[in-house]
Design an enzyme around this catalytic site. Structure first.
Site, PDB file in Angstrom:
ATOM      1  N   ASP A   8      -2.175  32.423   0.761  1.00 38.62           N
ATOM      2  CA  ASP A   8      -0.726  32.236   0.643  1.00 38.62           C
ATOM      3  C   ASP A   8      -0.475  31.502  -0.681  1.00 38.62           C
ATOM      4  O   ASP A   8      -1.390  31.329  -1.502  1.00 38.62           O
ATOM      5  CB  ASP A   8      -0.142  31.533   1.881  1.00 38.62           C
ATOM      6  CG  ASP A   8      -0.523  30.054   1.983  1.00 38.62           C
ATOM      7  OD1 ASP A   8      -1.307  29.569   1.126  1.00 38.62           O
ATOM      8  OD2 ASP A   8      -0.046  29.382   2.905  1.00 38.62           O
ATOM      9  N   CYS A  65      -5.437  28.990   2.462  1.00 40.07           N
ATOM     10  CA  CYS A  65      -4.059  28.483   2.552  1.00 40.07           C
ATOM     11  C   CYS A  65      -4.116  27.003   2.176  1.00 40.07           C
ATOM     12  O   CYS A  65      -5.108  26.564   1.568  1.00 40.07           O
ATOM     13  CB  CYS A  65      -3.442  28.745   3.932  1.00 40.07           C
ATOM     14  SG  CYS A  65      -4.241  27.917   5.317  1.00 40.07           S
ATOM     15  N   THR A  67      -4.272  23.996   3.958  1.00 36.11           N
ATOM     16  CA  THR A  67      -5.338  23.243   4.628  1.00 36.11           C
ATOM     17  C   THR A  67      -6.482  24.131   5.079  1.00 36.11           C
ATOM     18  O   THR A  67      -7.578  23.637   5.362  1.00 36.11           O
ATOM     19  CB  THR A  67      -4.788  22.569   5.902  1.00 36.11           C
ATOM     20  OG1 THR A  67      -4.235  23.601   6.731  1.00 36.11           O
ATOM     21  CG2 THR A  67      -3.735  21.522   5.565  1.00 36.11           C
ATOM     22  N   HIS A  98     -25.859  29.666  11.874  1.00 37.18           N
ATOM     23  CA  HIS A  98     -25.732  29.608  13.335  1.00 37.18           C
ATOM     24  C   HIS A  98     -24.620  30.478  13.899  1.00 37.18           C
ATOM     25  O   HIS A  98     -24.716  30.942  15.028  1.00 37.18           O
ATOM     26  CB  HIS A  98     -25.478  28.153  13.782  1.00 37.18           C
ATOM     27  CG  HIS A  98     -26.708  27.297  13.697  1.00 37.18           C
ATOM     28  ND1 HIS A  98     -26.797  26.061  14.294  1.00 37.18           N
ATOM     29  CD2 HIS A  98     -27.894  27.507  13.081  1.00 37.18           C
ATOM     30  CE1 HIS A  98     -28.002  25.539  14.055  1.00 37.18           C
ATOM     31  NE2 HIS A  98     -28.676  26.396  13.304  1.00 37.18           N
ATOM     32  N   HIS A 133     -29.083  32.005  18.482  1.00 34.10           N
ATOM     33  CA  HIS A 133     -27.680  32.062  18.039  1.00 34.10           C
ATOM     34  C   HIS A 133     -27.071  33.433  18.326  1.00 34.10           C
ATOM     35  O   HIS A 133     -25.874  33.543  18.560  1.00 34.10           O
ATOM     36  CB  HIS A 133     -27.580  31.700  16.560  1.00 34.10           C
ATOM     37  CG  HIS A 133     -28.201  30.374  16.261  1.00 34.10           C
ATOM     38  ND1 HIS A 133     -27.706  29.201  16.783  1.00 34.10           N
ATOM     39  CD2 HIS A 133     -29.308  30.044  15.556  1.00 34.10           C
ATOM     40  CE1 HIS A 133     -28.472  28.189  16.398  1.00 34.10           C
ATOM     41  NE2 HIS A 133     -29.448  28.679  15.653  1.00 34.10           N
TER      42      HIS A 133
HETATM   43  C1  RB5 Z   1       2.132  26.126   3.406  1.00 34.22           C
HETATM   44  O1  RB5 Z   1       2.979  25.116   3.015  1.00 34.22           O
HETATM   45  C2  RB5 Z   1       1.070  25.595   4.376  1.00 34.22           C
HETATM   46  O2  RB5 Z   1       1.672  25.241   5.582  1.00 34.22           O
HETATM   47  C3  RB5 Z   1      -0.038  26.594   4.587  1.00 34.22           C
HETATM   48  O3  RB5 Z   1      -0.597  26.909   3.359  1.00 34.22           O
HETATM   49  C4  RB5 Z   1      -1.197  26.161   5.449  1.00 34.22           C
HETATM   50  O4  RB5 Z   1      -1.707  24.935   5.054  1.00 34.22           O
HETATM   51  C5  RB5 Z   1      -1.011  26.283   6.896  1.00 34.22           C
HETATM   52  O5  RB5 Z   1      -1.894  25.962   7.702  1.00 34.22           O
END
Ligand code: RB5
Length: 155
Positions: A8, A65, A67, A98, A133
């Site tokens: 994203d 993305c 996080t 694993h 595994h």
């Molecule tokens: C976008 O702002 C953010 O929410 C997305 O990139 C991500 O971290 C969602 O889990």
């Protein structure tokens, strides 16, 4: 090995770095977007990559993305997808050894580009260990099959 990649807006800068790394490593890569910094919804791009891996069209995927959490949630909805969020090297290695992870997820706002590149190098070069595994992964496939059979989850 062909790798499907998607992100994203929060993963766009890191994706550019990873794309050039994959090129250096001579790994074929299909980029499913997003292509610019405009705000988008991570499920739209997570879905494209996860679908390709789930359907067996592409062997492995990388999703980015902010996080890595949102992309992980999306990817692990898809049958046969084993997505692992790895923002450091140890889990990157273990997720292959694993878990035979077939999608690597990175947090573009968490991990710096140099570490992310090391994570990708480790992840693409570490084989699955198999043995005990394999039995555990078979149990996951069995759970997926049971959920699909009872209409709890669609294939
Ligand atoms: C976008 O702002 C953010 O929410 C997305 O990139 C991500 O971290 C969602 O889990």
């Amino acid at each position: 090995m062909t790798i499907a990649i998607g992100c994203d807006h929060a993963g766009i800068e890191l994706k550019k770095e990873i794309l050039s790394l994959l090129q250096e490593l001579h790994l074929e890569c299909i980029d499913y977007g997003t292509d610019g910094p405009q705000s988008v919804d991570y499920p739209d791009f997570g879905e494209k990559v996860s679908e390709a891996v789930s359907a067996g069209k592409i062997e492995k995927g990388i999703l980015i993305c902010g996080t890595g959490i949102g992309m992980s949630i999306v990817a692990n909805k898809f049958p046969g997808v084993r997505a692992s969020l790895c923002n450091e090297l140890f889990t990157a290695k273990m997720s292959r050894l694993h878990n035979d992870a077939n999608i690597l997820v990175l947090g573009g706002r968490i991990v710096g580009k140099d570490l992310a590149k090391e994570i990708v190098k480790t992840w693409v070069s570490t084989p699955f260990e198999g043995e005990r595994h394999r039995r555990r992964l078979d149990k996951i496939s069995h759970i997926e099959g049971r959920l699909q059979k009872h209409g709890i989850c669609k294939s």
